[in-house]
Scaffold this motif. Structure first.
Motif, PDB file in Angstrom:
ATOM      1  N   GLU A 142      37.913  45.362  44.332  1.00 23.99           N
ATOM      2  CA  GLU A 142      37.355  44.242  43.576  1.00 23.99           C
ATOM      3  C   GLU A 142      35.935  44.552  43.104  1.00 23.99           C
ATOM      4  O   GLU A 142      35.454  43.962  42.147  1.00 23.99           O
ATOM      5  CB  GLU A 142      37.354  42.974  44.437  1.00 23.99           C
ATOM      6  CG  GLU A 142      38.749  42.427  44.694  1.00 23.99           C
ATOM      7  CD  GLU A 142      38.733  41.154  45.519  1.00 23.99           C
ATOM      8  OE1 GLU A 142      37.692  40.868  46.154  1.00 23.99           O
ATOM      9  OE2 GLU A 142      39.758  40.464  45.534  1.00 23.99           O
ATOM     10  N   GLY A 144      35.270  47.588  42.190  1.00 26.05           N
ATOM     11  CA  GLY A 144      35.462  48.705  41.272  1.00 26.05           C
ATOM     12  C   GLY A 144      35.222  50.065  41.878  1.00 26.05           C
ATOM     13  O   GLY A 144      35.071  51.053  41.147  1.00 26.05           O
ATOM     14  N   GLU A 248      31.761  50.512  33.712  1.00 25.95           N
ATOM     15  CA  GLU A 248      32.759  49.486  34.036  1.00 25.95           C
ATOM     16  C   GLU A 248      32.613  49.022  35.485  1.00 25.95           C
ATOM     17  O   GLU A 248      32.692  47.824  35.781  1.00 25.95           O
ATOM     18  CB  GLU A 248      34.168  50.029  33.794  1.00 25.95           C
ATOM     19  CG  GLU A 248      35.256  48.992  34.021  1.00 25.95           C
ATOM     20  CD  GLU A 248      36.649  49.550  33.763  1.00 25.95           C
ATOM     21  OE1 GLU A 248      37.589  48.737  33.772  1.00 25.95           O
ATOM     22  OE2 GLU A 248      36.790  50.771  33.577  1.00 25.95           O
ATOM     23  N   THR A 249      32.396  49.988  36.374  1.00 18.47           N
ATOM     24  CA  THR A 249      32.202  49.643  37.780  1.00 18.47           C
ATOM     25  C   THR A 249      30.976  48.764  37.951  1.00 18.47           C
ATOM     26  O   THR A 249      31.000  47.770  38.688  1.00 18.47           O
ATOM     27  CB  THR A 249      32.051  50.918  38.626  1.00 18.47           C
ATOM     28  OG1 THR A 249      33.276  51.639  38.602  1.00 18.47           O
ATOM     29  CG2 THR A 249      31.687  50.590  40.063  1.00 18.47           C
ATOM     30  N   VAL A 252      31.704  45.239  36.959  1.00 16.37           N
ATOM     31  CA  VAL A 252      32.547  44.580  37.960  1.00 16.37           C
ATOM     32  C   VAL A 252      31.713  44.173  39.171  1.00 16.37           C
ATOM     33  O   VAL A 252      31.849  43.060  39.707  1.00 16.37           O
ATOM     34  CB  VAL A 252      33.704  45.511  38.379  1.00 16.37           C
ATOM     35  CG1 VAL A 252      34.420  44.981  39.617  1.00 16.37           C
ATOM     36  CG2 VAL A 252      34.701  45.670  37.232  1.00 16.37           C
ATOM     37  N   TYR A 256      31.112  40.439  40.742  1.00 16.98           N
ATOM     38  CA  TYR A 256      31.482  40.189  42.133  1.00 16.98           C
ATOM     39  C   TYR A 256      30.306  39.576  42.897  1.00 16.98           C
ATOM     40  O   TYR A 256      30.450  38.576  43.601  1.00 16.98           O
ATOM     41  CB  TYR A 256      31.920  41.496  42.771  1.00 16.98           C
ATOM     42  CG  TYR A 256      32.382  41.383  44.215  1.00 16.98           C
ATOM     43  CD1 TYR A 256      33.728  41.202  44.520  1.00 16.98           C
ATOM     44  CD2 TYR A 256      31.476  41.461  45.274  1.00 16.98           C
ATOM     45  CE1 TYR A 256      34.157  41.103  45.842  1.00 16.98           C
ATOM     46  CE2 TYR A 256      31.891  41.363  46.594  1.00 16.98           C
ATOM     47  CZ  TYR A 256      33.236  41.182  46.869  1.00 16.98           C
ATOM     48  OH  TYR A 256      33.646  41.081  48.176  1.00 16.98           O
TER      49      TYR A 256
END
Length: 262
Positions: A142, A144, A248-249, A252, A256
Motif C-alpha cells: 500500500e 508502494g 509513483e512510489t 503513493v 498513505y
C-alpha cells in the motif's frame, strides 16, 4: 560472560534482566512503538548485549502501551530518514538479524496493532503469544514498496509461500485467531492475561538445561534456514532504495501518510 549484569539504558526501549530471563520492551507508546531509525539501532545494540550474555536462557520481547509495534515510523518516512541512505535502509534487516542471532530462546508477546516491520520483529522470535485483541498487517505494498528486511523468506518459513504472498501482495489484515490457524503464532490468550502468560512460559523454559535450550534452538534455526534461507537479504536495501526514488512510489506514500493523518 559480561562482567556487569546491569543492562544498558536506551531512550526508546526498556531492557531488564533477572534470573536468566531478559525482557526487551519497545517503549514509544505515544507512537505505538513505531520503528524509527534510532529505535532500530537501539534494538540492534540491545540484542548484541543480550547475545553476549552466556547466562541468558529466555528473552521476552513486548511493547509498552496498547500496541506491540506500529511498523516503520511514518514521521521518519515523511522526513526521508531511513529512506535515502543505504546504511539506514538496511537497519531493519540488521535489526531482525540481531534478534535472530541471540542464542537464548526468544518469545514475543503481541497485543494490539502489529504492523509491517513489527510483524517481522514478532515472528523473528522463536515463539509468539498474541493477545486476543492483536491485529496484524503488512501494508508495504500500500506504500508502494516491496517487503524488505529479509521478510519474504521469513514469512514463507512461518506460514508457507501461498499465504505469505497473499499477505504481502494484498496487505490483508488478520487477527490473532487467524494467525493461530496459520500457525504463525503459538498461542492466543485474553489481553489481560498476556504478561502473566508470557512470563509463566518463559520461567518454565528457563528451567530447562542451558545447553539443551541453546542447542535445540540452533537446530531448529538451521533446519528453517535449510528450507528457506534469509541469506543474501542485505540486497533488500538496494531494492528499497530504488523504490524510494520512484515517483509513483513517492506519490503513493504521500497519499498513505496523509490518509493516516486525517
Amino acid at each position: 560472560m559480561i562482567a556487569d549484569p546491569s543492562p544498558p539504558g536506551f531512550d526508546d526501549l526498556r531492557l531488564q534482566f533477572d534470573a536468566g530471563i531478559g525482557r526487551l520492551t519497545l517503549n514509544r507508546p505515544h507512537k505505538l512503538n513505531a520503528l524509527s531509525p534510532a529505535t532500530m539501532q537501539q534494538i540492534i545494540d540491545a540484542c548484541e548485549w543480550l547475545a553476549a550474555r552466556d547466562d541468558l536462557r529466555v528473552l521476552l520481547l513486548d511493547g509498552a502501551g496498547r500496541a506491540f509495534c506500529g511498523g516503520f515510523d511514518l514521521d521518519a518516512m515523511r522526513e526521508g530518514r531511513g529512506t535515502t541512505d543505504r546504511n539506514a535502509t538496511d537497519l531493519g534487516r540488521r535489526m531482525i538479524d540481531a534478534l535472530e542471532a541471540i542464542p537464548a530462546v526468544t518469545l514475543s508477546l503481541v497485543q494490539g496493532h502489529c504492523v509491517g516491520g513489527g510483524v517481522l520483529l514478532a515472528l523473528a522470535c522463536d515463539l509468539c503469544i498474541a493477545a486476543d485483541d492483536a491485529r496484524f498487517s503488512i501494508p508495504e505494498m500500500e506504500l508502494g514498496i516491496p517487503l524488505g528486511w529479509g521478510g519474504v523468506p521469513r514469512l514463507i518459513r512461518r506460514v508457507g509461500p501461498a499465504v505469505a504472498m497473499e499477505l504481502v501482495l494484498d496487505c490483508t489484515p488478520f487477527d490473532a485467531a487467524q494467525a493461530l490457524a496459520w500457525r504463525a503464532i503459538n498461542r492466543v490468550v485474553p489481553v489481560g492475561e498476556l504478561p502473566a502468560a508470557g512470563l509463566a512460559w518463559a520461567q518454565r523454559l528457563a528451567g530447562r538445561p542451558m545447553n539443551a535450550l541453546r542447542a535445540t534452538k540452533q537446530r531448529f534455526r538451521d533446519a528453517g534456514d535449510s528450507l528457506c534461507s534469509a541469506a543474501g537479504s542485505e540486497t533488500d536495501a538496494d531494492v528499497l532504495l530504488a523504490a524510494y526514488r520512484d515517483p509513483e512510489t513517492l506519490a503513493v506514500q504521500q497519499r498513505y501518510i496523509a490518509a493516516r493523518r486525517g
